[in-house]
Design a protein around this motif. Structure first.
Motif, PDB file in Angstrom:
ATOM      1  N   ASN A   1       0.878  -1.163   0.000  1.00 47.01           N
ATOM      2  CA  ASN A   1       0.000   0.000   0.000  1.00 47.01           C
ATOM      3  C   ASN A   1       0.919   1.217   0.000  1.00 47.01           C
ATOM      4  OD1 ASN A   1      -1.714   2.117   0.580  1.00 47.01           O
ATOM      5  ND2 ASN A   1      -2.881   0.990   2.127  1.00 47.01           N
ATOM      6  N   ALA A   2       1.252   1.713  -1.191  1.00 43.11           N
ATOM      7  CA  ALA A   2       2.260   2.768  -1.352  1.00 43.11           C
ATOM      8  C   ALA A   2       1.913   4.029  -0.575  1.00 43.11           C
ATOM      9  CB  ALA A   2       2.448   3.096  -2.825  1.00 43.11           C
ATOM     10  N   SER A   3       0.652   4.456  -0.572  1.00 44.54           N
ATOM     11  CA  SER A   3       0.287   5.692   0.137  1.00 44.54           C
ATOM     12  C   SER A   3       0.506   5.546   1.642  1.00 44.54           C
ATOM     13  CB  SER A   3      -1.162   6.070  -0.156  1.00 44.54           C
ATOM     14  OG  SER A   3      -2.034   5.056   0.293  1.00 44.54           O
ATOM     15  N   TYR A   4       0.243   4.371   2.185  1.00 45.70           N
ATOM     16  CA  TYR A   4       0.455   4.154   3.613  1.00 45.70           C
ATOM     17  C   TYR A   4       1.938   4.062   3.941  1.00 45.70           C
ATOM     18  CZ  TYR A   4      -2.019   3.419   7.961  1.00 45.70           C
ATOM     19  OH  TYR A   4      -2.554   3.596   9.209  1.00 45.70           O
ATOM     20  N   LEU A   5       2.719   3.451   3.029  1.00 47.92           N
ATOM     21  CA  LEU A   5       4.168   3.351   3.251  1.00 47.92           C
ATOM     22  C   LEU A   5       4.831   4.720   3.278  1.00 47.92           C
ATOM     23  CD1 LEU A   5       5.032   0.276   1.046  1.00 47.92           C
ATOM     24  CD2 LEU A   5       5.377   0.459   3.507  1.00 47.92           C
ATOM     25  N   LEU A   6       4.306   5.667   2.502  1.00 45.18           N
ATOM     26  CA  LEU A   6       4.880   7.011   2.452  1.00 45.18           C
ATOM     27  C   LEU A   6       4.435   7.876   3.626  1.00 45.18           C
ATOM     28  CD1 LEU A   6       4.571   7.677  -1.378  1.00 45.18           C
ATOM     29  CD2 LEU A   6       6.631   7.111  -0.086  1.00 45.18           C
ATOM     30  N   SER A   7       3.404   7.470   4.351  1.00 44.18           N
ATOM     31  CA  SER A   7       2.917   8.254   5.493  1.00 44.18           C
ATOM     32  C   SER A   7       3.892   8.119   6.662  1.00 44.18           C
ATOM     33  CB  SER A   7       1.524   7.793   5.905  1.00 44.18           C
ATOM     34  OG  SER A   7       1.608   6.546   6.551  1.00 44.18           O
ATOM     35  N   ASN A   8       3.725   8.986   7.638  1.00 49.21           N
ATOM     36  CA  ASN A   8       4.604   8.983   8.810  1.00 49.21           C
ATOM     37  C   ASN A   8       3.992   8.255  10.000  1.00 49.21           C
ATOM     38  OD1 ASN A   8       6.651  10.407   7.573  1.00 49.21           O
ATOM     39  ND2 ASN A   8       5.691  12.368   8.008  1.00 49.21           N
ATOM     40  N   LYS A   9       2.947   7.466   9.777  1.00 51.22           N
ATOM     41  CA  LYS A   9       2.287   6.776  10.877  1.00 51.22           C
ATOM     42  C   LYS A   9       3.191   5.660  11.408  1.00 51.22           C
ATOM     43  CE  LYS A   9      -2.251   7.937   9.234  1.00 51.22           C
ATOM     44  NZ  LYS A   9      -3.545   7.516   8.809  1.00 51.22           N
ATOM     45  N   ALA A  10       3.395   5.631  12.730  1.00 54.96           N
ATOM     46  CA  ALA A  10       4.326   4.682  13.351  1.00 54.96           C
ATOM     47  C   ALA A  10       3.901   3.236  13.146  1.00 54.96           C
ATOM     48  CB  ALA A  10       4.456   4.985  14.830  1.00 54.96           C
ATOM     49  N   VAL A  11       2.611   2.949  13.265  1.00 58.84           N
ATOM     50  CA  VAL A  11       2.168   1.568  13.150  1.00 58.84           C
ATOM     51  C   VAL A  11       2.392   1.034  11.740  1.00 58.84           C
ATOM     52  CG1 VAL A  11      -0.248   1.992  12.529  1.00 58.84           C
ATOM     53  CG2 VAL A  11       0.350  -0.038  13.843  1.00 58.84           C
ATOM     54  N   ALA A  12       2.452   1.925  10.752  1.00 59.98           N
ATOM     55  CA  ALA A  12       2.620   1.502   9.365  1.00 59.98           C
ATOM     56  C   ALA A  12       3.934   0.774   9.147  1.00 59.98           C
ATOM     57  CB  ALA A  12       2.533   2.709   8.440  1.00 59.98           C
ATOM     58  N   LYS A  13       4.964   1.157   9.861  1.00 56.16           N
ATOM     59  CA  LYS A  13       6.267   0.569   9.615  1.00 56.16           C
ATOM     60  C   LYS A  13       6.762  -0.295  10.763  1.00 56.16           C
ATOM     61  CE  LYS A  13       7.404   4.194   6.504  1.00 56.16           C
ATOM     62  NZ  LYS A  13       7.488   5.584   6.438  1.00 56.16           N
ATOM     63  N   SER A  14       5.978  -0.417  11.832  1.00 54.22           N
ATOM     64  CA  SER A  14       6.521  -1.093  13.009  1.00 54.22           C
ATOM     65  C   SER A  14       5.923  -2.463  13.306  1.00 54.22           C
ATOM     66  CB  SER A  14       6.336  -0.196  14.237  1.00 54.22           C
ATOM     67  OG  SER A  14       4.957  -0.041  14.493  1.00 54.22           O
ATOM     68  N   SER A  15       4.774  -2.798  12.760  1.00 56.08           N
ATOM     69  CA  SER A  15       4.112  -4.015  13.211  1.00 56.08           C
ATOM     70  C   SER A  15       3.707  -4.925  12.066  1.00 56.08           C
ATOM     71  CB  SER A  15       2.869  -3.639  14.014  1.00 56.08           C
ATOM     72  OG  SER A  15       2.122  -4.782  14.318  1.00 56.08           O
ATOM     73  N   CYS A  16       4.148  -6.177  12.123  1.00 54.56           N
ATOM     74  CA  CYS A  16       3.698  -7.175  11.139  1.00 54.56           C
ATOM     75  C   CYS A  16       2.231  -7.506  11.360  1.00 54.56           C
ATOM     76  CB  CYS A  16       4.505  -8.454  11.286  1.00 54.56           C
ATOM     77  SG  CYS A  16       6.239  -8.280  10.889  1.00 54.56           S
ATOM     78  N   ARG A  17       1.806  -7.470  12.603  1.00 53.96           N
ATOM     79  CA  ARG A  17       0.461  -7.899  12.960  1.00 53.96           C
ATOM     80  C   ARG A  17      -0.590  -6.862  12.589  1.00 53.96           C
ATOM     81  NH1 ARG A  17       0.547  -9.507  18.705  1.00 53.96           N
ATOM     82  NH2 ARG A  17       1.285 -11.477  17.910  1.00 53.96           N
ATOM     83  N   LYS A  18      -0.330  -5.587  12.813  1.00 53.71           N
ATOM     84  CA  LYS A  18      -1.370  -4.573  12.672  1.00 53.71           C
ATOM     85  C   LYS A  18      -1.185  -3.647  11.472  1.00 53.71           C
ATOM     86  CE  LYS A  18      -1.950  -4.595  17.621  1.00 53.71           C
ATOM     87  NZ  LYS A  18      -1.654  -3.952  18.855  1.00 53.71           N
ATOM     88  N   SER A  19      -0.097  -3.758  10.755  1.00 53.52           N
ATOM     89  CA  SER A  19       0.210  -2.823   9.682  1.00 53.52           C
ATOM     90  C   SER A  19      -0.704  -2.972   8.473  1.00 53.52           C
ATOM     91  CB  SER A  19       1.652  -3.023   9.215  1.00 53.52           C
ATOM     92  OG  SER A  19       1.904  -2.209   8.105  1.00 53.52           O
ATOM     93  N   PRO A  20      -1.317  -1.868   8.025  1.00 55.67           N
ATOM     94  CA  PRO A  20      -2.098  -1.893   6.789  1.00 55.67           C
ATOM     95  C   PRO A  20      -1.222  -1.640   5.557  1.00 55.67           C
ATOM     96  CG  PRO A  20      -2.404   0.198   7.895  1.00 55.67           C
ATOM     97  CD  PRO A  20      -1.482  -0.613   8.756  1.00 55.67           C
ATOM     98  N   CYS A  21       0.095  -1.605   5.745  1.00 55.63           N
ATOM     99  CA  CYS A  21       1.005  -1.350   4.631  1.00 55.63           C
ATOM    100  C   CYS A  21       1.036  -2.484   3.623  1.00 55.63           C
ATOM    101  CB  CYS A  21       2.427  -1.142   5.141  1.00 55.63           C
ATOM    102  SG  CYS A  21       2.654   0.403   5.981  1.00 55.63           S
TER     103      CYS A  21
END
Length: 165
Positions: A71-91
Motif C-alpha cells: 500500500n504505497a500511500s500508507y508506506l509514504l505516510s509517517n504513521k508509526a504503526v505503518a512501519k513497526s508491526s507485522c500484525r497490525k500494519s495496513p502497509c
C-alpha cells in the motif's frame, strides 16, 4: 487407551474438567485437548510434541501480486504503526500476509515483528550480496559466515541415477 475416568481424548478431541488427554503433552483447554498457551504442535516422525512458539523478528519482502501487495500511500505516510508491526500494519496485504496473520491468531508469533520492503532477491558479486536485498538482510541477521557462496556447494557425486516410471 482407557483410564479410570473413561476413554482419554486424543489431540483436538473433546474433553472436560474430569477427563485426561491421551497425550501427556496436551491439556484440556476450552473443552479441547490441545497444546498449552505459547506452545505449538509439532509432528516428529509419528509423535506429536508441543514446542515453544518461535517469534518472527523481521520480514523482508518484495511486492509480488497477489502474494505480497504494498500500500504505497500508507508506506509514504509517517504513521508509526505503518512501519513497526507485522500484525497490525495496513502497509501490506496479499495471500502471504493473510496467511501469516491467520496463523498468528493461534500462535502469536508476530510480537515485535517489523516488515521491510527490499528491492530484489539479491545477487552474489565480489564476495558480497546486493545491498537492500533479501539475501543481504539474511546475512545481517545470521552473520556473514552462513551465506558464503562456497558453503552452497557440495562435494557429493551420485554413483548412479535411478529413474522411476
Amino acid at each position: 487407551m482407557y483410564s479410570f475416568g473413561g476413554p482419554q481424548p486424543d489431540y483436538l478431541g473433546t474433553c472436560n474438567s474430569t477427563s485426561t488427554c491421551q497425550l501427556n503433552v496436551t491439556n484440556c483447554l476450552g473443552k479441547v485437548c490441545q497444546c498449552p498457551p505459547n506452545k505449538a504442535p509439532i509432528m516428529y516422525g509419528w509423535d506429536l510434541y508441543c514446542r515453544d512458539v518461535v517469534q518472527i523478528k523481521r520480514i523482508s519482502t518484495i511486492e509480488d501480486h497477489p502474494w505480497v501487495i504494498s500500500n504505497a500511500s500508507y508506506l509514504l505516510s509517517n504513521k508509526a504503526v505503518a512501519k513497526s508491526s507485522c500484525r497490525k500494519s495496513p502497509c501490506y496485504s496479499g495471500i502471504l500476509f493473510d496467511l501469516l496473520r491467520f496463523a498468528d491468531e493461534d500462535g502469536k508469533f508476530l510480537d515485535s515483528c517489523t516488515v521491510t520492503e527490499v528491492s530484489s532477491v539479491g545477487e552474489f558479486k565480489s564476495g558480497a550480496w546486493t545491498k537492500n536485498s533479501i539475501m543481504d538482510h539474511l546475512v545481517v541477521n545470521d552473520g556473514p559466515t552462513l551465506w558464503k557462496k562456497n558453503k552452497q556447494l557440495t562435494t557429493f557425486t551420485p554413483r548412479r541415477v535411478v529413474y522411476w516410471l
